[in-house]
Design a protein around this motif. Structure first.
Motif, PDB file in Angstrom:
ATOM      1  N   ARG A  77       1.719   8.233   6.911  1.00 45.31           N
ATOM      2  CA  ARG A  77       2.137   7.373   8.085  1.00 45.31           C
ATOM      3  C   ARG A  77       1.325   5.952   8.104  1.00 45.31           C
ATOM      4  NH1 ARG A  77       1.974  11.203  13.526  1.00 45.31           N
ATOM      5  NH2 ARG A  77       3.219  12.970  12.505  1.00 45.31           N
ATOM      6  N   ILE A  78       0.420   5.678   7.180  1.00 48.50           N
ATOM      7  CA  ILE A  78      -0.020   4.334   7.005  1.00 48.50           C
ATOM      8  C   ILE A  78       0.181   3.546   5.584  1.00 48.50           C
ATOM      9  CG2 ILE A  78      -2.011   4.909   8.402  1.00 48.50           C
ATOM     10  CD1 ILE A  78      -3.546   5.400   5.975  1.00 48.50           C
ATOM     11  N   LYS A  79       0.229   2.517   5.379  1.00 45.29           N
ATOM     12  CA  LYS A  79       0.506   1.966   4.120  1.00 45.29           C
ATOM     13  C   LYS A  79      -0.520   2.034   3.100  1.00 45.29           C
ATOM     14  CE  LYS A  79      -0.881  -2.954   5.661  1.00 45.29           C
ATOM     15  NZ  LYS A  79      -0.772  -4.215   6.102  1.00 45.29           N
ATOM     16  N   ILE A  88      -4.186   0.444  -2.583  1.00 46.72           N
ATOM     17  CA  ILE A  88      -5.203   1.430  -2.819  1.00 46.72           C
ATOM     18  C   ILE A  88      -6.465   1.089  -2.389  1.00 46.72           C
ATOM     19  CG2 ILE A  88      -6.351   2.833  -4.884  1.00 46.72           C
ATOM     20  CD1 ILE A  88      -3.919   2.721  -6.617  1.00 46.72           C
ATOM     21  N   ASN A  89      -7.136   2.127  -1.575  1.00 42.11           N
ATOM     22  CA  ASN A  89      -8.323   1.903  -1.146  1.00 42.11           C
ATOM     23  C   ASN A  89      -9.266   2.904  -1.498  1.00 42.11           C
ATOM     24  OD1 ASN A  89      -7.309  -0.180   0.417  1.00 42.11           O
ATOM     25  ND2 ASN A  89      -7.971   0.358   2.383  1.00 42.11           N
ATOM     26  N   LEU A  90     -10.605   2.672  -1.674  1.00 42.90           N
ATOM     27  CA  LEU A  90     -11.560   3.693  -2.022  1.00 42.90           C
ATOM     28  C   LEU A  90     -12.547   4.023  -1.265  1.00 42.90           C
ATOM     29  CD1 LEU A  90     -12.895   5.281  -4.436  1.00 42.90           C
ATOM     30  CD2 LEU A  90     -13.932   3.292  -5.254  1.00 42.90           C
ATOM     31  N   ASN A 109      -8.298  12.691   7.426  1.00 37.90           N
ATOM     32  CA  ASN A 109      -6.791  12.732   8.042  1.00 37.90           C
ATOM     33  C   ASN A 109      -5.873  11.670   7.343  1.00 37.90           C
ATOM     34  OD1 ASN A 109      -4.966  13.544  10.153  1.00 37.90           O
ATOM     35  ND2 ASN A 109      -5.465  11.859  11.297  1.00 37.90           N
ATOM     36  N   PHE A 110      -6.473  10.687   6.982  1.00 38.92           N
ATOM     37  CA  PHE A 110      -5.518   9.413   6.433  1.00 38.92           C
ATOM     38  C   PHE A 110      -5.546   9.156   5.036  1.00 38.92           C
ATOM     39  CE2 PHE A 110      -5.842   8.468  10.942  1.00 38.92           C
ATOM     40  CZ  PHE A 110      -4.318   8.616  11.133  1.00 38.92           C
TER      41      PHE A 110
END
Length: 534
Positions: free
Chosen positions: A317-319, A352-354, A431-432
């Motif tokens: 649901r998130i980018k 992309i996040n870490l 959750n995300f």
């Protein structure tokens, strides 16, 4: 009927649960095999009862955090103190008989009571706001501590001598009468008024009193067809497996509680065990090897401790494409390679996040987080302060050189250094999350379970029954293969969706009904062992 005997004792003693201030109570992973067993038996409406051996005045607080508040339990200390009560009675500490000139100062985490400008007492609340304890001071030292039960009564008082050393702990009933007291010698003295409720006038140690009350409960309540499930832990094994046996006994081994190599039960203790239940295939193999070496024949069954509170995540649901990396069980040199591989993917895809995560209680892992942060900052040649300044001035940047600086600053901001305080916080964080990476040789069991429940693909270096290669994750032997594995799940949705569907099947596989079926199989093993022993 099933009787579960947990070992939620986190204290240095072998008879009490540790409950720190409310802001510390959940700074450890509390979920274990017994929590799962009680949850699934309750959901399946299977008849069960929990036997609490430890002194646990904040027990309801713990049960509430684990969604076990309504379980049926017998408490040794409720029996010994005569404090069996179901209703919660709120206590207002400000209604106590304080000195007339007492001043109440509301601190960030507690209430300080001052008299004539000097510290007189410290009021500490529990996780749910209930009164937990009051520390009283004399001449700058703690003179005594009142310990309250979370149901609303004074449970015990700890007195200290003039040197601040332990003098005695006095345990009370609901009427405020002392029932027994613990001395520095570890002896337990019984109040003669209540001598009829005990078999001895004094006990060498608290564990002897606990064993007496436990044996009484066993004789009066547990029949030959009942099943006792013991959470295996070194001190716990010694206490329970040396006591009287009635009914069938299942020993439950949980990876994060018992070191099988060093603390496995001896032959005398195993003589009272009918079946051993383990949480992983690795432990199943270790236990079988131990039994063979000892020449002992006991059925061993693997039943996963699956936390049924977990639900599918919402990362789609998130980018942002969040990758969660657990650092605890992976060597620092490998982690540096892992971060480099993920960094390549981050430069190619700005979504992309870490998240680099470590359990807060693991000092070594937290040290790894600090070293990884320093290495990343050194590589982009910035300090955290400089990154904040660059971000603030982003709208004023025009030159290509400065734009590159902003890009590097934004890159660092896409990395989170996360300390895991509790399983509930980890669940929220996952959750995300779109992808989990745990390259440790000993993959984290709870993280794997949480990942399955959230439907998150996982990348590991070692196979396990929870993550299957190219099904709900990938097994890679070399961290240099990580970039390709990341692309497999984050470039397009096909592979990620297939992993989600497979994870949903795993959730069904580990549902309460199916796990109860496995427990039924354990009972069949108990019956067969009984027939062979006759």
């Amino acid at each position: 009927m099933f009787y579960f005997i947990p070992t939620w004792n986190q204290n240095h003693t072998d008879w009490e649960q540790e409950f720190l201030e409310w802001y510390y109570t959940t700074r450890k992973m509390e979920f274990d095999d017994t929590v799962n067993q009680l949850t699934m038996f309750s959901q399946a409406k299977e008849k069960n009862k929990t036997i609490i051996l430890e002194y646990a005045p904040m027990l309801r607080d713990f049960l509430q955090r684990q969604d076990l508040y309504d379980i049926d339990y017998y408490s040794i200390f409720d029996d010994a103190q005569d404090t069996r009560v179901e209703n919660v009675r709120p206590i207002d500490p400000f209604e106590f008989d304080w000195p007339k000139n007492a001043q109440f100062i509301y601190m960030l985490f507690n209430v300080l009571v001052e008299v004539n400008g000097k510290s007189y007492a410290q009021i500490i609340s529990g996780n749910l706001g209930q009164l937990q304890r009051i520390n009283f001071f004399e001449e700058g030292r703690t003179s005594k501590t009142y310990i309250f039960d979370d149901r609303g009564f004074l449970s015990s008082i700890i007195n200290f001598n003039d040197n601040g050393q332990f003098k005695e702990q006095i345990f009370f009933n609901l009427a405020g009468e002392w029932r027994f007291k613990l001395l520095p010698s570890e002896e337990v003295i019984i109040n003669s008024t209540f001598q009829d409720d005990f078999k001895q006038k004094k006990y060498t140690a608290m564990r002897d009193l606990i064993e007496e009350k436990y044996n009484e409960f066993v004789i009066e309540n547990i029949g030959k067809d009942d099943v006792v499930v013991i959470a295996s832990e070194k001190r716990h094994n010694q206490r329970i497996l040396h006591a009287k046996k009635t009914g069938k006994v299942i020993l439950s081994i949980f990876s994060q509680r018992l070191n099988i190599e060093q603390c496995f039960p001896n032959e005398e203790e195993l003589a009272k065990v009918d079946v051993i239940v383990v949480d992983t295939q690795q432990n199943e193999k270790l236990v079988q090897e131990k039994l063979e070496t000892m020449g002992v024949s006991i059925p061993v069954l693997q039943i996963p401790p699956f936390d049924s509170r977990l639900r599918l995540g919402q990362s789609q649901r998130i980018k942002e494409l969040k990758i969660f990396v657990l650092v605890d069980n992976t060597p620092l040199d490998e982690l540096e390679i892992i971060v480099d591989e993920i960094s390549q993917a981050m430069y190619e895809n700005e979504k992309i996040n870490l998240i680099l995560g470590a359990y807060s209680a693991n000092r070594e892992a937290n040290g790894k987080l600090d070293k990884l942060k320093k290495k990343i900052l050194d590589k982009i040649d910035f300090t955290e302060e400089e990154i904040e300044i660059i971000e603030t001035a982003e709208n004023q940047v025009e030159s290509e050189t400065n734009k590159e600086l902003v890009k590097q600053a934004k890159f660092f901001k896409r990395i989170t250094f996360y300390k895991i305080e509790s399983e509930s916080e980890l669940i929220k964080e996952l959750n995300f999350v779109r992808l989990i990476v745990d390259m440790g040789k000993d993959t984290d069991l709870y993280l794997q379970i949480a990942g399955i429940s959230a439907g998150i693909p996982q990348i590991n270096s070692t196979p396990s029954p929870y993550v299957e290669n190219h099904k709900n994750g990938l097994i890679i032997s070399d961290p240099l293969e990580l970039k390709e594995a990341i692309d497999y799940y984050l470039v397009g949705l096909k592979n990620w969706n297939q992993a989600l569907v497979y994870a949903a099947g795993k959730i069904v596989q580990y549902s309460s009904d199916n796990l109860i079926r496995l427990w039924s199989e354990s009972l069949e093993l108990v019956a067969k062992k009984g027939e062979n022993d006759e």
